[in-house]
Design a protein around this motif. Structure first.
Motif, PDB file in Angstrom:
ATOM      1  N   GLY A  66       0.813  -1.216   0.000  1.00 36.88           N
ATOM      2  CA  GLY A  66       0.000   0.000   0.000  1.00 36.88           C
ATOM      3  C   GLY A  66       0.845   1.263   0.000  1.00 36.88           C
ATOM      4  O   GLY A  66       0.564   2.218  -0.731  1.00 36.88           O
ATOM      5  N   ILE A  67       1.880   1.286   0.831  1.00 39.05           N
ATOM      6  CA  ILE A  67       2.766   2.457   0.889  1.00 39.05           C
ATOM      7  C   ILE A  67       3.465   2.649  -0.457  1.00 39.05           C
ATOM      8  O   ILE A  67       3.606   3.774  -0.939  1.00 39.05           O
ATOM      9  CB  ILE A  67       3.781   2.300   2.039  1.00 39.05           C
ATOM     10  N   THR A  68       3.900   1.560  -1.083  1.00 40.80           N
ATOM     11  CA  THR A  68       4.571   1.649  -2.386  1.00 40.80           C
ATOM     12  C   THR A  68       3.635   2.222  -3.445  1.00 40.80           C
ATOM     13  O   THR A  68       4.031   3.109  -4.219  1.00 40.80           O
ATOM     14  CB  THR A  68       5.062   0.259  -2.828  1.00 40.80           C
ATOM     15  N   ILE A  69       2.413   1.768  -3.480  1.00 47.03           N
ATOM     16  CA  ILE A  69       1.450   2.259  -4.473  1.00 47.03           C
ATOM     17  C   ILE A  69       1.148   3.734  -4.242  1.00 47.03           C
ATOM     18  O   ILE A  69       1.115   4.528  -5.192  1.00 47.03           O
ATOM     19  CB  ILE A  69       0.174   1.407  -4.445  1.00 47.03           C
ATOM     20  N   ILE A  70       0.945   4.121  -2.989  1.00 41.44           N
ATOM     21  CA  ILE A  70       0.674   5.536  -2.687  1.00 41.44           C
ATOM     22  C   ILE A  70       1.866   6.401  -3.071  1.00 41.44           C
ATOM     23  O   ILE A  70       1.707   7.474  -3.665  1.00 41.44           O
ATOM     24  CB  ILE A  70       0.321   5.695  -1.195  1.00 41.44           C
ATOM     25  N   TYR A  71       3.075   5.955  -2.752  1.00 41.85           N
ATOM     26  CA  TYR A  71       4.276   6.728  -3.085  1.00 41.85           C
ATOM     27  C   TYR A  71       4.424   6.901  -4.592  1.00 41.85           C
ATOM     28  O   TYR A  71       4.713   7.995  -5.068  1.00 41.85           O
ATOM     29  CB  TYR A  71       5.503   6.035  -2.505  1.00 41.85           C
ATOM     30  N   ARG A  72       4.208   5.829  -5.340  1.00 38.89           N
ATOM     31  CA  ARG A  72       4.332   5.921  -6.802  1.00 38.89           C
ATOM     32  C   ARG A  72       3.292   6.865  -7.389  1.00 38.89           C
ATOM     33  O   ARG A  72       3.590   7.617  -8.318  1.00 38.89           O
ATOM     34  CB  ARG A  72       4.199   4.543  -7.434  1.00 38.89           C
ATOM     35  N   ASN A  73       2.073   6.820  -6.880  1.00 37.73           N
ATOM     36  CA  ASN A  73       1.029   7.724  -7.393  1.00 37.73           C
ATOM     37  C   ASN A  73       1.344   9.173  -7.074  1.00 37.73           C
ATOM     38  O   ASN A  73       1.101  10.062  -7.890  1.00 37.73           O
ATOM     39  CB  ASN A  73      -0.331   7.338  -6.834  1.00 37.73           C
ATOM     40  N   LYS A  74       1.891   9.448  -5.893  1.00 38.20           N
ATOM     41  CA  LYS A  74       2.234  10.829  -5.539  1.00 38.20           C
ATOM     42  C   LYS A  74       3.378  11.349  -6.382  1.00 38.20           C
ATOM     43  O   LYS A  74       3.379  12.500  -6.777  1.00 38.20           O
ATOM     44  CB  LYS A  74       2.568  10.911  -4.050  1.00 38.20           C
ATOM     45  N   THR A  75       4.382  10.498  -6.660  1.00 33.71           N
ATOM     46  CA  THR A  75       5.494  10.967  -7.487  1.00 33.71           C
ATOM     47  C   THR A  75       5.053  11.168  -8.932  1.00 33.71           C
ATOM     48  O   THR A  75       5.578  12.030  -9.627  1.00 33.71           O
ATOM     49  CB  THR A  75       6.686   9.987  -7.428  1.00 33.71           C
ATOM     50  N   LYS A  76       4.086  10.362  -9.403  1.00 34.54           N
ATOM     51  CA  LYS A  76       3.554  10.555 -10.756  1.00 34.54           C
ATOM     52  C   LYS A  76       2.841  11.898 -10.867  1.00 34.54           C
ATOM     53  O   LYS A  76       3.004  12.639 -11.825  1.00 34.54           O
ATOM     54  CB  LYS A  76       2.579   9.437 -11.093  1.00 34.54           C
TER      55      LYS A  76
END
Length: 74
Positions: A60-70
């Motif tokens: 979950g943290i990985t997915i949230i981080y990737r979406n924020k950086t996108k």
């Protein structure tokens, strides 16, 4: 957007309620005269539960981080 966050928070609080993830008691051992034990009604979830929770949090943290950086790069 604030309502969506509130809904997700409520969803995760309900899902992570410890009463829902407690395992059922194991059935009693078979008696001496029984040839095979009765089939279990429910299988308890008591092995590697902490591993499953930790891997879910990491995912979950990985997915949230990737979406924020996108979103930040756009």
């Amino acid at each position: 957007m604030r309502i969506v966050r509130t809904v997700w928070l409520a969803f995760f609080l309900i899902v992570s309620n410890p009463l829902y993830i407690l395992a059922e008691e194991m059935p009693p051992p078979p008696r001496a005269g029984d040839t095979k034990p009765p089939p279990p009604t429910k299988v308890p979830i008591n092995e590697n539960l902490s591993f499953l929770i930790a891997s879910g949090l990491i995912l979950g943290i990985t997915i949230i981080y990737r979406n924020k950086t996108k979103k930040a790069s756009n």
